[in-house]
Structure formats: structure tokens, C-alpha cells
Design an enzyme around this catalytic site. Structure first.
Site, PDB file in Angstrom:
ATOM      1  N   TYR A   1     -12.378  -2.088  -4.328  1.00  0.00           N
ATOM      2  CA  TYR A   1     -12.950  -2.276  -2.989  1.00  0.00           C
ATOM      3  C   TYR A   1     -14.484  -2.177  -2.979  1.00  0.00           C
ATOM      4  O   TYR A   1     -15.076  -1.937  -1.924  1.00  0.00           O
ATOM      5  CB  TYR A   1     -12.355  -1.261  -2.013  1.00  0.00           C
ATOM      6  CG  TYR A   1     -10.932  -1.578  -1.623  1.00  0.00           C
ATOM      7  CD1 TYR A   1     -10.644  -2.644  -0.773  1.00  0.00           C
ATOM      8  CD2 TYR A   1      -9.870  -0.821  -2.097  1.00  0.00           C
ATOM      9  CE1 TYR A   1      -9.347  -2.946  -0.411  1.00  0.00           C
ATOM     10  CE2 TYR A   1      -8.554  -1.113  -1.734  1.00  0.00           C
ATOM     11  CZ  TYR A   1      -8.305  -2.177  -0.893  1.00  0.00           C
ATOM     12  OH  TYR A   1      -7.017  -2.473  -0.527  1.00  0.00           O
TER      13      TYR A   1
ATOM     14  N   LYS B   1       0.812  -1.212   0.000  1.00  0.00           N
ATOM     15  CA  LYS B   1       0.000   0.000   0.000  1.00  0.00           C
ATOM     16  C   LYS B   1       0.859   1.282   0.000  1.00  0.00           C
ATOM     17  O   LYS B   1       2.062   1.234   0.261  1.00  0.00           O
ATOM     18  CB  LYS B   1      -0.929  -0.019   1.211  1.00  0.00           C
ATOM     19  CG  LYS B   1      -1.972  -1.126   1.152  1.00  0.00           C
ATOM     20  CD  LYS B   1      -2.891  -1.058   2.364  1.00  0.00           C
ATOM     21  CE  LYS B   1      -3.981  -2.102   2.310  1.00  0.00           C
ATOM     22  NZ  LYS B   1      -4.900  -1.977   3.461  1.00  0.00           N
TER      23      LYS B   1
END
Length: 140
Positions: free
Chosen positions: A50, A10
């Protein structure tokens, strides 16, 4: 059983310059990268990835974070790759993650937790296809 799983390093971990360290951890536990790409997700790409969390209160902050800087997306191959990677990542909250796990080592908090990993075979298939569509990936 050899299988494939998706991993994302990330933006917080990329910013900390620990990409190589994290990949080294993967290799030490027998997870071999078979596809790697660095990219900067757009907000809409993060939202698509997501989408399963769209109704959750953290959706906007998660997708804003994931589009805040470059990420490294990998396909990992190995025996029981999904479980092995989930164990290596540790708990979502780095404060609760076991010592030596990636999130304990490199995460800051529940949102800035350094890495993402597929949570099951169906999720892995979707996630790999999201970032590596049409690629013929080889398990080792």
C-alpha cells in the site's frame, strides 16, 4: 478482452469464513482464479503493498488491519476482469455499496470492507507481481 487482476480477501472476511462464498461470486460473473495463496502479511509487507497511500491519514490503520490476520490473495482472469471485479466489489464504504456487491454483503465499514481489487492495468501488473513474482499466469 481477457485480462488479469488481483483480488484480496481481507482479514475481516477471512475471519467471517466467507472465502468460498466470495470465490463463488467471482466464478459466477466469469472471473476464474488462476493463482491463489493464503498468507499472513507482515506489517512491512502491507506497507510495501500500500506504499502508494503512504502520505494518507489512513495508511497506518490500513496496514495494521491488513497485517492483523490471514488474507487470501488471488489472480483473477476473464473478459474485462478489472472492471468486472471493481463492479462486483462495490463502493469502498459498504454502507454506500450497491446491494449484492461483495462489500455490501461482507463488509462492515469503510476500513473493514472485505475485499481489495486492482483499479487499473498498471496497478494490476504491480500488485500481481508483488504477490506472485515470476509466475507465468495464464488468462482464460
Amino acid at each position: 478482452m481477457s485480462e488479469l487482476t488481483l483480488a484480496i480477501i481481507k482479514p475481516d472476511a477471512v475471519k467471517k469464513h466467507v472465502i468460498g462464498d466470495i470465490i463463488s461470486h467471482y466464478e459466477k460473473v466469469g472471473l476464474q482464479p488462476v493463482a491463489i495463496r493464503m498468507m499472513h502479511l507482515s506489517k512491512s509487507a502491507a506497507q510495501g503493498f500500500y506504499a502508494v497511500h503512504k502520505a494518507r491519514p489512513f495508511f497506518d490503520s490500513l496496514t495494521t488491519f491488513m497485517s492483523s490476520g490471514p488474507v487470501v490473495v488471488l489472480v483473477l482472469s476473464g473478459e474485462n476482469a478489472i472492471k468486472k471485479h471493481r463492479d462486483l466489489m462495490g463502493a469502498t464504504d459498504p454502507a454506500k455499496a450497491d446491494k449484492g456487491t461483495l462489500r455490501a454483503l461482507y463488509g462492515t465499514n469503510i476500513e473493514y470492507n472485505a475485499v481489495h481489487g486492482s483499479d487499473g492495468p498498471d496497478t494490476a501488473q504491480f500488485e500481481i507481481g508483488y504477490f506472485f513474482p515470476g509466475m507465468d499466469l495464464v488468462t482464460r
